[in-house]
Design a protein around this motif. Structure first.
Motif, PDB file in Angstrom:
ATOM      1  N   PHE A 123      43.217  32.319  39.920  1.00 20.19           N
ATOM      2  CA  PHE A 123      43.247  30.864  39.754  1.00 20.19           C
ATOM      3  C   PHE A 123      44.037  30.473  38.505  1.00 20.19           C
ATOM      4  O   PHE A 123      44.898  29.580  38.558  1.00 20.19           O
ATOM      5  CB  PHE A 123      41.822  30.324  39.662  1.00 20.19           C
ATOM      6  CG  PHE A 123      41.745  28.837  39.440  1.00 20.19           C
ATOM      7  CD1 PHE A 123      41.826  27.962  40.517  1.00 20.19           C
ATOM      8  CD2 PHE A 123      41.617  28.312  38.160  1.00 20.19           C
ATOM      9  CE1 PHE A 123      41.776  26.585  40.312  1.00 20.19           C
ATOM     10  CE2 PHE A 123      41.566  26.942  37.949  1.00 20.19           C
ATOM     11  CZ  PHE A 123      41.639  26.075  39.031  1.00 20.19           C
ATOM     12  N   LEU A 124      43.764  31.127  37.369  1.00 20.57           N
ATOM     13  CA  LEU A 124      44.439  30.784  36.120  1.00 20.57           C
ATOM     14  C   LEU A 124      45.938  31.083  36.198  1.00 20.57           C
ATOM     15  O   LEU A 124      46.761  30.259  35.775  1.00 20.57           O
ATOM     16  CB  LEU A 124      43.820  31.570  34.961  1.00 20.57           C
ATOM     17  CG  LEU A 124      42.396  31.163  34.556  1.00 20.57           C
ATOM     18  CD1 LEU A 124      41.872  32.079  33.467  1.00 20.57           C
ATOM     19  CD2 LEU A 124      42.367  29.713  34.085  1.00 20.57           C
ATOM     20  N   VAL A 125      46.272  32.255  36.742  1.00 20.62           N
ATOM     21  CA  VAL A 125      47.687  32.622  36.852  1.00 20.62           C
ATOM     22  C   VAL A 125      48.424  31.640  37.761  1.00 20.62           C
ATOM     23  O   VAL A 125      49.525  31.167  37.441  1.00 20.62           O
ATOM     24  CB  VAL A 125      47.828  34.058  37.389  1.00 20.62           C
ATOM     25  CG1 VAL A 125      49.294  34.368  37.711  1.00 20.62           C
ATOM     26  CG2 VAL A 125      47.305  35.068  36.374  1.00 20.62           C
ATOM     27  N   SER A 126      47.824  31.307  38.890  1.00 22.11           N
ATOM     28  CA  SER A 126      48.443  30.372  39.832  1.00 22.11           C
ATOM     29  C   SER A 126      48.564  28.980  39.233  1.00 22.11           C
ATOM     30  O   SER A 126      49.537  28.262  39.489  1.00 22.11           O
ATOM     31  CB  SER A 126      47.628  30.315  41.133  1.00 22.11           C
ATOM     32  OG  SER A 126      47.568  31.579  41.746  1.00 22.11           O
TER      33      SER A 126
ATOM     34  N   LEU B  25      55.701  27.398  30.154  1.00 23.12           N
ATOM     35  CA  LEU B  25      54.635  27.650  31.112  1.00 23.12           C
ATOM     36  C   LEU B  25      55.033  28.712  32.132  1.00 23.12           C
ATOM     37  O   LEU B  25      54.221  29.547  32.519  1.00 23.12           O
ATOM     38  CB  LEU B  25      54.248  26.351  31.828  1.00 23.12           C
ATOM     39  CG  LEU B  25      53.473  25.314  31.018  1.00 23.12           C
ATOM     40  CD1 LEU B  25      53.256  24.054  31.832  1.00 23.12           C
ATOM     41  CD2 LEU B  25      52.130  25.889  30.565  1.00 23.12           C
ATOM     42  N   THR B  26      56.291  28.678  32.560  1.00 24.57           N
ATOM     43  CA  THR B  26      56.757  29.673  33.525  1.00 24.57           C
ATOM     44  C   THR B  26      56.801  31.061  32.903  1.00 24.57           C
ATOM     45  O   THR B  26      56.478  32.057  33.571  1.00 24.57           O
ATOM     46  CB  THR B  26      58.157  29.289  34.056  1.00 24.57           C
ATOM     47  OG1 THR B  26      58.117  27.959  34.597  1.00 24.57           O
ATOM     48  CG2 THR B  26      58.596  30.239  35.154  1.00 24.57           C
TER      49      THR B  26
ATOM     50  N   LEU C  34      51.365  36.584  32.564  1.00 14.78           N
ATOM     51  CA  LEU C  34      50.063  36.758  33.197  1.00 14.78           C
ATOM     52  C   LEU C  34      50.184  37.517  34.520  1.00 14.78           C
ATOM     53  O   LEU C  34      49.310  38.321  34.867  1.00 14.78           O
ATOM     54  CB  LEU C  34      49.407  35.394  33.438  1.00 14.78           C
ATOM     55  CG  LEU C  34      48.964  34.633  32.181  1.00 14.78           C
ATOM     56  CD1 LEU C  34      48.443  33.246  32.555  1.00 14.78           C
ATOM     57  CD2 LEU C  34      47.879  35.417  31.442  1.00 14.78           C
ATOM     58  N   MET C  35      51.263  37.259  35.242  1.00 16.62           N
ATOM     59  CA  MET C  35      51.480  37.973  36.501  1.00 16.62           C
ATOM     60  C   MET C  35      51.688  39.466  36.242  1.00 16.62           C
ATOM     61  O   MET C  35      51.210  40.316  37.009  1.00 16.62           O
ATOM     62  CB  MET C  35      52.688  37.389  37.238  1.00 16.62           C
ATOM     63  CG  MET C  35      52.942  38.021  38.601  1.00 16.62           C
ATOM     64  SD  MET C  35      51.547  37.882  39.741  1.00 16.62           S
ATOM     65  CE  MET C  35      51.601  36.119  40.117  1.00 16.62           C
TER      66      MET C  35
ATOM     67  N   LEU D 280      46.470  45.277  35.993  1.00 13.95           N
ATOM     68  CA  LEU D 280      45.063  45.368  36.360  1.00 13.95           C
ATOM     69  C   LEU D 280      44.903  45.799  37.813  1.00 13.95           C
ATOM     70  O   LEU D 280      44.035  46.621  38.134  1.00 13.95           O
ATOM     71  CB  LEU D 280      44.372  44.025  36.126  1.00 13.95           C
ATOM     72  CG  LEU D 280      44.194  43.594  34.670  1.00 13.95           C
ATOM     73  CD1 LEU D 280      43.625  42.178  34.593  1.00 13.95           C
ATOM     74  CD2 LEU D 280      43.271  44.568  33.946  1.00 13.95           C
ATOM     75  N   GLN D 281      45.728  45.244  38.689  1.00  9.50           N
ATOM     76  CA  GLN D 281      45.666  45.598  40.108  1.00  9.50           C
ATOM     77  C   GLN D 281      46.030  47.070  40.304  1.00  9.50           C
ATOM     78  O   GLN D 281      45.407  47.774  41.114  1.00  9.50           O
ATOM     79  CB  GLN D 281      46.629  44.714  40.895  1.00  9.50           C
ATOM     80  CG  GLN D 281      46.664  44.998  42.392  1.00  9.50           C
ATOM     81  CD  GLN D 281      45.396  44.552  43.092  1.00  9.50           C
ATOM     82  OE1 GLN D 281      44.834  43.525  42.752  1.00  9.50           O
ATOM     83  NE2 GLN D 281      44.954  45.328  44.060  1.00  9.50           N
ATOM     84  N   LEU D 282      47.014  47.531  39.566  1.00 11.01           N
ATOM     85  CA  LEU D 282      47.429  48.931  39.663  1.00 11.01           C
ATOM     86  C   LEU D 282      46.315  49.861  39.185  1.00 11.01           C
ATOM     87  O   LEU D 282      46.035  50.893  39.815  1.00 11.01           O
ATOM     88  CB  LEU D 282      48.698  49.158  38.837  1.00 11.01           C
ATOM     89  CG  LEU D 282      49.346  50.545  38.939  1.00 11.01           C
ATOM     90  CD1 LEU D 282      49.764  50.839  40.374  1.00 11.01           C
ATOM     91  CD2 LEU D 282      50.550  50.631  37.997  1.00 11.01           C
TER      92      LEU D 282
END
Length: 231
Positions: free
Chosen positions: A64-67, A81-82, A88-89, A95-97
């Protein structure tokens, strides 16, 4: 900004709106899971049991925060912001890895914890807890912990797929159903490869989005610098 940059802007904006919704749904799902799991007093013995809803909730918050940063950055054409979104992405990618690698390394322990989880739910299967075993029986078409024999002849309607556990369940149905412990274990075991490959696919997606977002942030800086020079 060029045509390609404009198309990427729109594409990433749409993706982030979808991910905002996904993040909210994960937060709600994780909160519901955590609330239901906390009703089971013996569940404290299983570290992985509470870890699952907590991870789902945390993942939902992060998405949610990243999006949110992604949507705001694209909407306002803000390089700051981008860039934050890209950073963050990248963190989400790491983290996903790590999570995917953890599942690959600790897959067998996770399966054992899932088996213990069903046993715990069976031990807490009473009116005070709302008969949580019924949810597993309805979802996985199973009966009891190890089998219908666990009920000692008092087989509930959920073993036959009836939402009303007081409804009479014919022996011709429940005698053919496997115990929920084995069904639940087999479900996670059969889908383990899917989870791993899905996690790897998400990692690749997040890495691509990180690169594209970084490129867009760089284009925005150049565009803003150009407007300042010619403004």
């Amino acid at each position: 900004m060029g045509c390609i940059s404009g198309i990427l802007n729109i594409l990433i904006y749409i993706i982030n709106v979808v991910f905002l919704v996904v993040g909210i749904l994960l937060i709600v799902l994780g909160s519901i899971m955590l609330s239901n799991f906390n009703r089971l007093t013996e569940l404290e013995q299983l570290s992985s049991a509470n870890t699952i809803p907590v991870c789902v909730t945390v993942l939902g918050v992060l998405i949610f925060l990243v999006s949110f940063f992604g949507c705001c950055g694209i909407w306002r054409q803000s390089a700051c912001l981008t860039s934050t979104y890209a950073t963050l992405m990248f963190l989400l990618f790491v983290l996903q890895l790590v999570l995917t690698c953890w599942i690959a390394v600790n897959g067998q322990q996770f399966l054992q914890d899932m088996s213990k989880l069903v046993t715990t739910i069976w031990n807490e299967n009473n009116a005070a807890n709302g008969y949580p075993m019924g949810a597993l029986e309805l979802t996985f078409d199973c009966c009891g912990n190890q089998g219908f024999e666990d009920y000692n002849g008092n087989v509930p309607g959920t073993c036959c797929g009836y939402s009303n556990r007081l409804q009479t369940c014919p022996a011709s149905i429940y005698e053919t159903r496997q115990g929920c412990n084995q069904k639940f274990y087999d479900f996670w075991s059969d889908n383990n490869d899917i989870v791993l490959w899905s996690g790897l696919g998400i990692c690749i997606y997040e890495l691509i989005v990180f690169v594209v977002a970084g490129m867009l942030a760089n284009c925005m800086r150049k565009a803003n610098a150009g407007r300042q020079v010619y403004g």
